[in-house]
Design a protein around this motif. Structure first.
Motif, PDB file in Angstrom:
ATOM      1  N   LEU A   7       0.879  -1.097  -0.162  1.00  0.00           N
ATOM      2  CA  LEU A   7      -0.065   0.206   0.142  1.00  0.00           C
ATOM      3  C   LEU A   7       0.882   1.347   0.022  1.00  0.00           C
ATOM      4  N   PHE A   8       1.933   1.238   0.657  1.00  0.00           N
ATOM      5  CA  PHE A   8       2.773   2.297   0.787  1.00  0.00           C
ATOM      6  C   PHE A   8       3.612   2.566  -0.384  1.00  0.00           C
ATOM      7  N   LYS A   9       3.964   1.469  -1.165  1.00  0.00           N
ATOM      8  CA  LYS A   9       4.796   1.799  -2.264  1.00  0.00           C
ATOM      9  C   LYS A   9       3.630   2.517  -3.163  1.00  0.00           C
ATOM     10  N   GLN A  10       2.376   1.943  -3.452  1.00  0.00           N
ATOM     11  CA  GLN A  10       1.390   2.533  -4.466  1.00  0.00           C
ATOM     12  C   GLN A  10       1.418   4.006  -4.010  1.00  0.00           C
ATOM     13  N   LEU A  11       1.100   4.304  -2.848  1.00  0.00           N
ATOM     14  CA  LEU A  11       1.066   5.744  -2.480  1.00  0.00           C
ATOM     15  C   LEU A  11       2.133   6.746  -3.031  1.00  0.00           C
ATOM     16  N   VAL A  12       3.417   6.144  -2.863  1.00  0.00           N
ATOM     17  CA  VAL A  12       4.674   6.891  -3.392  1.00  0.00           C
ATOM     18  C   VAL A  12       4.694   6.904  -5.066  1.00  0.00           C
TER      19      VAL A  12
ATOM     20  N   ARG B  30       8.208   5.971 -10.140  1.00  0.00           N
ATOM     21  CA  ARG B  30       8.974   4.704 -10.072  1.00  0.00           C
ATOM     22  C   ARG B  30       9.634   4.558  -9.043  1.00  0.00           C
ATOM     23  N   VAL B  31       9.440   3.407  -8.382  1.00  0.00           N
ATOM     24  CA  VAL B  31      10.063   3.220  -6.764  1.00  0.00           C
ATOM     25  C   VAL B  31      10.171   1.699  -6.741  1.00  0.00           C
TER      26      VAL B  31
ATOM     27  N   SER C  27      11.850  -8.912   0.843  1.00  0.00           N
ATOM     28  CA  SER C  27      10.732  -8.689  -0.431  1.00  0.00           C
ATOM     29  C   SER C  27      11.524  -7.550  -1.231  1.00  0.00           C
ATOM     30  N   ILE C  28      11.613  -7.890  -2.714  1.00  0.00           N
ATOM     31  CA  ILE C  28      12.348  -6.888  -3.681  1.00  0.00           C
ATOM     32  C   ILE C  28      10.975  -6.229  -4.307  1.00  0.00           C
ATOM     33  N   ASP C  29      10.712  -5.147  -4.274  1.00  0.00           N
ATOM     34  CA  ASP C  29       9.470  -4.603  -4.766  1.00  0.00           C
ATOM     35  C   ASP C  29       9.706  -3.557  -5.603  1.00  0.00           C
ATOM     36  N   PHE C  30       8.523  -3.462  -6.550  1.00  0.00           N
ATOM     37  CA  PHE C  30       8.639  -2.327  -7.624  1.00  0.00           C
ATOM     38  C   PHE C  30       7.212  -1.943  -7.665  1.00  0.00           C
ATOM     39  N   GLU C  31       7.016  -0.580  -8.047  1.00  0.00           N
ATOM     40  CA  GLU C  31       5.828  -0.167  -8.449  1.00  0.00           C
ATOM     41  C   GLU C  31       6.000   1.085  -9.392  1.00  0.00           C
ATOM     42  N   GLY C  32       5.491   1.305 -10.326  1.00  0.00           N
ATOM     43  CA  GLY C  32       5.504   2.150 -11.491  1.00  0.00           C
ATOM     44  C   GLY C  32       4.300   2.877 -11.842  1.00  0.00           C
ATOM     45  N   ALA C  33       4.292   4.188 -11.782  1.00  0.00           N
ATOM     46  CA  ALA C  33       3.055   5.106 -12.264  1.00  0.00           C
ATOM     47  C   ALA C  33       3.130   4.893 -13.869  1.00  0.00           C
ATOM     48  N   PHE C  34       1.927   5.015 -14.600  1.00  0.00           N
ATOM     49  CA  PHE C  34       1.886   4.946 -15.649  1.00  0.00           C
ATOM     50  C   PHE C  34       2.368   3.798 -16.341  1.00  0.00           C
ATOM     51  N   CYS C  35       2.271   2.723 -15.709  1.00  0.00           N
ATOM     52  CA  CYS C  35       2.595   1.337 -16.210  1.00  0.00           C
ATOM     53  C   CYS C  35       1.440   0.360 -15.980  1.00  0.00           C
ATOM     54  N   ASP C  36       1.343  -0.569 -17.089  1.00  0.00           N
ATOM     55  CA  ASP C  36       0.382  -1.631 -16.845  1.00  0.00           C
ATOM     56  C   ASP C  36       1.025  -2.938 -16.474  1.00  0.00           C
ATOM     57  N   HIS C  37       0.398  -4.118 -16.568  1.00  0.00           N
ATOM     58  CA  HIS C  37       0.874  -5.365 -15.877  1.00  0.00           C
ATOM     59  C   HIS C  37       1.949  -5.902 -16.751  1.00  0.00           C
ATOM     60  N   THR C  38       1.821  -5.509 -18.045  1.00  0.00           N
ATOM     61  CA  THR C  38       2.725  -6.110 -19.205  1.00  0.00           C
ATOM     62  C   THR C  38       4.106  -5.130 -18.717  1.00  0.00           C
TER      63      THR C  38
ATOM     64  N   MET D 151      -6.274   8.863  -0.581  1.00  0.00           N
ATOM     65  CA  MET D 151      -5.214   9.364  -1.762  1.00  0.00           C
ATOM     66  C   MET D 151      -5.681   9.057  -3.121  1.00  0.00           C
ATOM     67  N   PHE D 152      -6.456   8.041  -3.321  1.00  0.00           N
ATOM     68  CA  PHE D 152      -7.070   7.792  -4.533  1.00  0.00           C
ATOM     69  C   PHE D 152      -8.212   8.623  -4.988  1.00  0.00           C
ATOM     70  N   LYS D 153      -8.610   9.917  -4.027  1.00  0.00           N
ATOM     71  CA  LYS D 153      -9.596  10.879  -4.604  1.00  0.00           C
ATOM     72  C   LYS D 153      -8.741  11.956  -5.093  1.00  0.00           C
ATOM     73  N   TYR D 154      -7.252  11.830  -5.125  1.00  0.00           N
ATOM     74  CA  TYR D 154      -6.444  13.259  -5.447  1.00  0.00           C
ATOM     75  C   TYR D 154      -5.698  12.979  -6.851  1.00  0.00           C
ATOM     76  N   GLY D 155      -6.131  12.244  -7.616  1.00  0.00           N
ATOM     77  CA  GLY D 155      -5.386  11.950  -9.036  1.00  0.00           C
ATOM     78  C   GLY D 155      -4.443  10.745  -8.706  1.00  0.00           C
ATOM     79  N   MET D 156      -4.843   9.684  -8.929  1.00  0.00           N
ATOM     80  CA  MET D 156      -3.918   8.460  -8.461  1.00  0.00           C
ATOM     81  C   MET D 156      -3.871   8.061 -10.023  1.00  0.00           C
ATOM     82  N   PRO D 157      -2.769   8.257 -10.680  1.00  0.00           N
ATOM     83  CA  PRO D 157      -2.475   7.490 -11.917  1.00  0.00           C
ATOM     84  C   PRO D 157      -2.657   5.777 -11.976  1.00  0.00           C
ATOM     85  N   PRO D 158      -3.026   5.391 -13.216  1.00  0.00           N
ATOM     86  CA  PRO D 158      -2.597   4.104 -13.474  1.00  0.00           C
ATOM     87  C   PRO D 158      -1.404   3.512 -13.284  1.00  0.00           C
TER      88      PRO D 158
END
Length: 434
Positions: free
Chosen positions: A190-195, A202-203, A226-237, A391-398
């Motif tokens: 949840l935290f990496k999504q928020l960042v 990209r984090v 855990s080795i974690d990645f999260e990227g805005a404007f990224c899809d599952h592919t 935070m998803f009310k304030y402009g959360m990108p895909p």
């Protein structure tokens, strides 16, 4: 120790002071040899009894194995010595004597079971093969970090003490936090999504996760990396592309930096850097291929999770790393987005090694209303996660991402039999010390 020379740096003609552990003593009568070991290797110390101070010889030959000593003397060439050189000692100091009764043999002449090794991890780490495993672990994490940076990711650190679990349920370790109940975090999800929803985009994070699962298997831990990645404007592919790149970078680094050690120590006889693209197999196709193997007592049906025997059957069929995609929505977490054209299918994916699952990931649900619906469908109270949902009310990108098990990655790279061999001080149902 300012005047210390590492054994690997000792050259004929040098006057050196070396320090380390007594690996072995061989007394041949008029001459004796002590093998001193440090982190760089080993060196032979020669004692010519009739030509040397009696007290010096006695000190050197009476010291017990694994004692810490410091030796000063001249380095001479000796082709018959293990490393081609030897030291004739002028002085020898026993810095820290070892108990003669060792709980295991660091020279590896006598095997010890895994439980004994873990109970005495400091001694176990004095074995060359074990030390190499953790040097490779360090190298893998460095390579992973470098690859993430090549993907323009920023490293972050998220809380490990939380008010609510990432996925709810009973797999939580409760703690008392200033009189209130809190939990050890199951995941930085949840935290990496928020960042990622900030302007950072990209984090990645490499850190501990805690799961109170009552497993007792060679592949499960209750504290893991855990080795974690999260990227805005990224899809599952996109996330799958990153996961594949990370795994390949780890293998390539091990090949480049530890190829000789892998051969010398018989680690990972079947080691090979993965080549080509990892196949992407739909969940539906995976069921069909598993059922076709005939390895299971009962046929799998839509909605079943994959058991260990099922994963092994499919892994043998595929023969290398592969992705399972398009999982049923009902068996993936609330934060995984469904396909736009089919709400029964999620964008969730798993990256598999033929032996086991390595990665779980997918595109995330970025629409506030749909996210709340997901909580409710899985029986979770959205109000408990308000810090996250608002935070998803304030402009959360895909956005999309994954979590990769660090120990499982190392375990599969090196062909280790038990995941505990990839952890310095493992935590499982039976082990809380050391």
């Amino acid at each position: 120790m300012q005047d210390r020379t590492y054994t690997a740096d000792a050259e004929p003609g040098d006057h050196v002071t070396v320090a380390g552990w007594v690996h072995e003593i061989r007394d041949l009568g008029g001459i004796a040899f002590l093998i001193l070991r440090d982190s760089s290797g080993k060196i032979q110390i020669k004692f010519e009894k009739d030509e040397m101070d009696e007290e010096l010889v006695e000190t050197g030959l009476d010291v017990s194995r694994e004692s810490v000593i410091k030796v000063s003397g001249d380095v001479e060439e000796e082709p018959r010595a293990p490393t081609g050189v030897e030291v004739t000692p002028e002085s020898l100091e026993v810095v820290a004597p070892a108990d003669p009764e060792l709980p295991l043999d660091p020279s590896e002449k006598v095997d010890a079971d895994l439980s004994t090794r873990l109970d005495n991890r400091t001694l176990d780490l004095r074995k060359e093969e074990v030390q190499t495993v953790f040097e490779i672990r360090s190298d893998v994490l460095r390579a992973v970090r470098d690859q993430f940076r090549d993907y323009d990711c920023t490293e972050i650190n998220t809380p490990k003490i939380v008010a609510t679990g990432t996925e709810g349920g009973t797999e939580l370790f409760p703690i008392t936090y200033f009189g209130e109940e809190a939990f050890m975090n199951q995941s930085p999800q949840l935290f990496k999504q928020l960042v990622a929803g900030s302007n950072v985009e990209r984090v990645f994070e490499i850190g501990p996760i805690f799961r109170a699962e009552e497993h007792n298997t060679p592949r499960h831990l209750n504290e893991a990396t855990s080795i974690d990645f999260e990227g805005a404007f990224c899809d599952h592919t996109d996330a799958m592309d990153v996961a594949e790149g990370i795994v390949k970078a780890a293998y390539e680094s091990v090949q480049e930096n530890f190829g000789d050690q892998l051969e010398e120590l018989d680690l990972a006889e079947d080691f090979a850097v993965p080549e080509g693209d990892f196949p992407r197999i739909s969940y539906e196709e995976a069921l069909e291929r598993i059922n076709a193997t005939g390895e299971l007592d009962e046929q799998l049906v839509w909605g079943d999770d994959l058991s260990t025997p099922a994963e092994e059957a499919l892994g043998q069929d595929v023969g290398g790393h592969y992705f399972i995609t398009d999982w049923p929505s009902e068996i993936k977490p609330f934060y995984i987005k469904d396909h736009d054209d089919d709400s029964e299918l999620s964008t969730g994916f798993d990256l598999m090694h033929p032996r086991m699952e390595l990665v779980s990931g997918g595109q995330r649900e970025h629409r506030h209303e749909k996210l709340i619906e997901g909580f409710e469908q899985q029986g979770l109270d959205p109000d408990q996660f308000e810090y996250y949902t608002k935070m998803f009310k304030y402009g959360m990108p895909p956005h999309a991402g994954f979590g990769l098990g660090g120990e499982r990655l190392l375990m599969t790279i090196l062909g280790l039999d038990n995941i505990r061999e990839a952890v310095l001080f493992p935590r499982d149902r039976q082990r809380l010390s050391p």
